[in-house]
Design a protein around this motif. Structure first.
Motif, PDB file in Angstrom:
ATOM      1  N   THR A 299       1.398  -1.463   0.262  1.00 27.06           N
ATOM      2  CA  THR A 299       0.848  -0.442  -0.119  1.00 27.06           C
ATOM      3  C   THR A 299       0.875   0.965  -0.576  1.00 27.06           C
ATOM      4  O   THR A 299       1.864   1.223   0.794  1.00 27.06           O
ATOM      5  CB  THR A 299      -0.877   0.036   1.333  1.00 27.06           C
ATOM      6  OG1 THR A 299      -2.111  -1.379   1.131  1.00 27.06           O
ATOM      7  CG2 THR A 299      -1.931   1.662   0.760  1.00 27.06           C
ATOM      8  N   LEU A 300       0.745   2.035  -1.570  1.00 23.68           N
ATOM      9  CA  LEU A 300       1.761   3.281  -1.023  1.00 23.68           C
ATOM     10  C   LEU A 300       0.421   4.821  -0.998  1.00 23.68           C
ATOM     11  O   LEU A 300      -0.369   3.952  -1.343  1.00 23.68           O
ATOM     12  CB  LEU A 300       2.291   3.450  -2.658  1.00 23.68           C
ATOM     13  CG  LEU A 300       3.067   4.376  -3.022  1.00 23.68           C
ATOM     14  CD1 LEU A 300       3.778   4.047  -4.554  1.00 23.68           C
ATOM     15  CD2 LEU A 300       2.266   6.029  -2.832  1.00 23.68           C
ATOM     16  N   PHE A 301       0.774   5.114   0.415  1.00 23.24           N
ATOM     17  CA  PHE A 301       0.285   6.566   0.864  1.00 23.24           C
ATOM     18  C   PHE A 301       0.442   7.799   0.016  1.00 23.24           C
ATOM     19  O   PHE A 301       1.923   8.003   0.815  1.00 23.24           O
ATOM     20  CB  PHE A 301      -0.260   6.279   1.941  1.00 23.24           C
ATOM     21  CG  PHE A 301      -0.869   5.161   3.026  1.00 23.24           C
ATOM     22  CD1 PHE A 301      -1.965   5.052   3.151  1.00 23.24           C
ATOM     23  CD2 PHE A 301      -0.008   4.427   3.578  1.00 23.24           C
ATOM     24  CE1 PHE A 301      -2.651   4.282   3.855  1.00 23.24           C
ATOM     25  CE2 PHE A 301      -0.718   3.008   3.808  1.00 23.24           C
ATOM     26  CZ  PHE A 301      -2.061   2.813   3.961  1.00 23.24           C
TER      27      PHE A 301
ATOM     28  N   HIS B 145      -1.283  13.789  -7.212  1.00 26.25           N
ATOM     29  CA  HIS B 145      -0.641  15.258  -8.195  1.00 26.25           C
ATOM     30  C   HIS B 145       0.944  14.996  -7.928  1.00 26.25           C
ATOM     31  O   HIS B 145       1.449  15.365  -8.419  1.00 26.25           O
ATOM     32  CB  HIS B 145      -1.596  16.370  -7.827  1.00 26.25           C
ATOM     33  CG  HIS B 145      -1.228  17.400  -6.081  1.00 26.25           C
ATOM     34  ND1 HIS B 145      -2.041  16.285  -5.930  1.00 26.25           N
ATOM     35  CD2 HIS B 145      -0.568  17.200  -5.792  1.00 26.25           C
ATOM     36  CE1 HIS B 145      -1.581  17.796  -4.590  1.00 26.25           C
ATOM     37  NE2 HIS B 145      -0.623  17.827  -4.869  1.00 26.25           N
ATOM     38  N   CYS B 146       1.384  14.386  -6.638  1.00 27.14           N
ATOM     39  CA  CYS B 146       2.524  14.283  -5.888  1.00 27.14           C
ATOM     40  C   CYS B 146       3.783  13.525  -7.181  1.00 27.14           C
ATOM     41  O   CYS B 146       3.433  12.138  -7.471  1.00 27.14           O
ATOM     42  CB  CYS B 146       2.674  13.844  -4.867  1.00 27.14           C
ATOM     43  SG  CYS B 146       5.070  13.323  -4.457  1.00 27.14           S
ATOM     44  N   SER B 147       4.755  13.910  -7.787  1.00 19.87           N
ATOM     45  CA  SER B 147       5.310  13.451  -8.927  1.00 19.87           C
ATOM     46  C   SER B 147       6.249  12.786  -7.730  1.00 19.87           C
ATOM     47  O   SER B 147       6.532  11.475  -8.752  1.00 19.87           O
ATOM     48  CB  SER B 147       6.337  14.416  -9.780  1.00 19.87           C
ATOM     49  OG  SER B 147       6.837  15.048  -8.196  1.00 19.87           O
TER      50      SER B 147
ATOM     51  N   GLN C 222      -5.533  12.295   0.495  1.00 20.08           N
ATOM     52  CA  GLN C 222      -6.309  14.119   0.444  1.00 20.08           C
ATOM     53  C   GLN C 222      -8.296  13.311   0.277  1.00 20.08           C
ATOM     54  O   GLN C 222      -8.890  13.905   0.124  1.00 20.08           O
ATOM     55  CB  GLN C 222      -5.960  14.748  -0.480  1.00 20.08           C
ATOM     56  CG  GLN C 222      -4.989  15.794  -0.076  1.00 20.08           C
ATOM     57  CD  GLN C 222      -4.620  17.437  -0.582  1.00 20.08           C
ATOM     58  OE1 GLN C 222      -4.235  16.973  -1.894  1.00 20.08           O
ATOM     59  NE2 GLN C 222      -4.683  18.480   0.392  1.00 20.08           N
ATOM     60  N   LYS C 223      -8.205  13.154  -0.948  1.00 16.57           N
ATOM     61  CA  LYS C 223      -9.487  11.647  -1.475  1.00 16.57           C
ATOM     62  C   LYS C 223      -9.802  11.419  -0.425  1.00 16.57           C
ATOM     63  O   LYS C 223     -11.297  11.059  -0.855  1.00 16.57           O
ATOM     64  CB  LYS C 223      -9.067  11.406  -3.094  1.00 16.57           C
ATOM     65  CG  LYS C 223      -8.772  12.866  -3.668  1.00 16.57           C
ATOM     66  CD  LYS C 223      -8.663  12.113  -5.416  1.00 16.57           C
ATOM     67  CE  LYS C 223      -7.901  13.286  -6.191  1.00 16.57           C
ATOM     68  NZ  LYS C 223      -7.849  13.176  -7.610  1.00 16.57           N
TER      69      LYS C 223
ATOM     70  N   ALA D 116      -3.910  15.069  14.489  1.00 15.76           N
ATOM     71  CA  ALA D 116      -4.731  15.712  14.383  1.00 15.76           C
ATOM     72  C   ALA D 116      -4.483  16.340  13.482  1.00 15.76           C
ATOM     73  O   ALA D 116      -4.901  16.839  12.534  1.00 15.76           O
ATOM     74  CB  ALA D 116      -4.783  16.410  16.008  1.00 15.76           C
ATOM     75  N   LEU D 117      -2.998  16.922  13.405  1.00 16.46           N
ATOM     76  CA  LEU D 117      -2.497  17.719  12.209  1.00 16.46           C
ATOM     77  C   LEU D 117      -2.227  16.818  10.899  1.00 16.46           C
ATOM     78  O   LEU D 117      -2.654  17.639   9.836  1.00 16.46           O
ATOM     79  CB  LEU D 117      -0.811  17.969  12.373  1.00 16.46           C
ATOM     80  CG  LEU D 117      -0.232  18.921  12.023  1.00 16.46           C
ATOM     81  CD1 LEU D 117      -0.374  20.123  10.656  1.00 16.46           C
ATOM     82  CD2 LEU D 117       1.397  18.799  11.259  1.00 16.46           C
ATOM     83  N   LEU D 118      -2.220  15.366  10.929  1.00 15.23           N
ATOM     84  CA  LEU D 118      -2.771  15.125   9.864  1.00 15.23           C
ATOM     85  C   LEU D 118      -3.762  14.753   9.036  1.00 15.23           C
ATOM     86  O   LEU D 118      -4.505  14.748   8.083  1.00 15.23           O
ATOM     87  CB  LEU D 118      -1.626  13.192   9.965  1.00 15.23           C
ATOM     88  CG  LEU D 118      -0.375  13.599   9.938  1.00 15.23           C
ATOM     89  CD1 LEU D 118       0.460  12.423  10.492  1.00 15.23           C
ATOM     90  CD2 LEU D 118       1.039  13.685   8.176  1.00 15.23           C
ATOM     91  N   GLY D 119      -4.215  14.573  10.223  1.00 15.30           N
ATOM     92  CA  GLY D 119      -6.484  14.878   9.706  1.00 15.30           C
ATOM     93  C   GLY D 119      -7.014  16.499   9.703  1.00 15.30           C
ATOM     94  O   GLY D 119      -7.313  16.028   8.170  1.00 15.30           O
ATOM     95  N   SER D 120      -5.927  17.194   9.626  1.00 14.12           N
ATOM     96  CA  SER D 120      -7.332  18.682   9.092  1.00 14.12           C
ATOM     97  C   SER D 120      -5.889  19.060   7.985  1.00 14.12           C
ATOM     98  O   SER D 120      -6.489  19.733   7.204  1.00 14.12           O
ATOM     99  CB  SER D 120      -6.612  19.467  10.305  1.00 14.12           C
ATOM    100  OG  SER D 120      -5.338  19.834  10.812  1.00 14.12           O
ATOM    101  N   LYS D 121      -5.021  18.639   8.191  1.00 14.47           N
ATOM    102  CA  LYS D 121      -4.303  18.525   7.069  1.00 14.47           C
ATOM    103  C   LYS D 121      -3.163  17.456   5.862  1.00 14.47           C
ATOM    104  O   LYS D 121      -2.148  16.825   6.084  1.00 14.47           O
ATOM    105  CB  LYS D 121      -2.243  19.911   7.208  1.00 14.47           C
ATOM    106  CG  LYS D 121      -3.262  20.751   7.739  1.00 14.47           C
ATOM    107  CD  LYS D 121      -3.895  21.996   6.981  1.00 14.47           C
ATOM    108  CE  LYS D 121      -3.999  23.035   7.618  1.00 14.47           C
ATOM    109  NZ  LYS D 121      -4.772  24.069   6.659  1.00 14.47           N
ATOM    110  N   PRO D 122      -3.511  16.834   5.450  1.00 14.96           N
ATOM    111  CA  PRO D 122      -3.274  15.533   5.269  1.00 14.96           C
ATOM    112  C   PRO D 122      -1.899  15.607   4.300  1.00 14.96           C
ATOM    113  O   PRO D 122      -1.220  14.892   3.908  1.00 14.96           O
ATOM    114  CB  PRO D 122      -4.412  14.705   4.087  1.00 14.96           C
ATOM    115  CG  PRO D 122      -5.425  15.411   3.993  1.00 14.96           C
ATOM    116  CD  PRO D 122      -4.997  17.033   5.273  1.00 14.96           C
ATOM    117  N   SER D 123      -1.746  17.141   3.233  1.00 18.76           N
ATOM    118  CA  SER D 123      -0.567  17.501   2.378  1.00 18.76           C
ATOM    119  C   SER D 123       0.590  17.448   2.930  1.00 18.76           C
ATOM    120  O   SER D 123       1.621  17.621   2.554  1.00 18.76           O
ATOM    121  CB  SER D 123      -0.865  18.079   1.038  1.00 18.76           C
ATOM    122  OG  SER D 123      -1.295  19.430   2.150  1.00 18.76           O
TER     123      SER D 123
END
Length: 114
Positions: free
Chosen positions: A6-8, A12-14, A36-37, A78-85
């Motif tokens: 599994t690749l997370f 759009h990330c090159s 993000q999606k 929490a940070l990864l939840g609000s800003k997944p990028s």
């Protein structure tokens, strides 16, 4: 036996695109998840933070640079939840392997020429 991982990352990330292509060329079946999606659940984020610690947060990203000091001080889950990028990309789960980034060491661990 087919190799599967599994690749997370972000569609759009090159770097994620390159990693996925190289992995598939080397016989891996890649289950790609755009965080993000299809956001990670709190449990999934907590599990990844348990595996990687705060290294899961990409402090070199544009997203990180745009955060306030208060946002940067937030709990990584929490940070990864609000800003997944802000998640280090790609993050790879292959059986018992937990890998982050697309470095020569990560490639070697997965049998991809570095």
């Amino acid at each position: 036996m087919k190799k599967r991982l599994t690749l997370f990352g972000l569609a759009h990330c090159s770097t994620c695109q390159k990693a996925q292509a190289e992995l598939e060329e080397n016989g891996w079946t890649v289950d790609f998840r755009d965080v993000q999606k299809e956001p990670l659940t709190e449990g999934e984020r907590a599990s990844l933070v348990a595996d990687f610690g705060d290294r899961l947060v990409n402090r070199a990203s544009l997203t990180w640079r745009g955060l306030s000091e208060a946002e940067r001080a937030a709990d990584p889950v929490a940070l990864l939840g609000s800003k997944p990028s802000v998640m280090k990309r790609p993050t790879i789960i292959a059986g018992d392997l937990r890998l982050s980034g697309w470095t020569a060491n990560v490639k070697r661990a997965l049998g991809v020429a570095a």
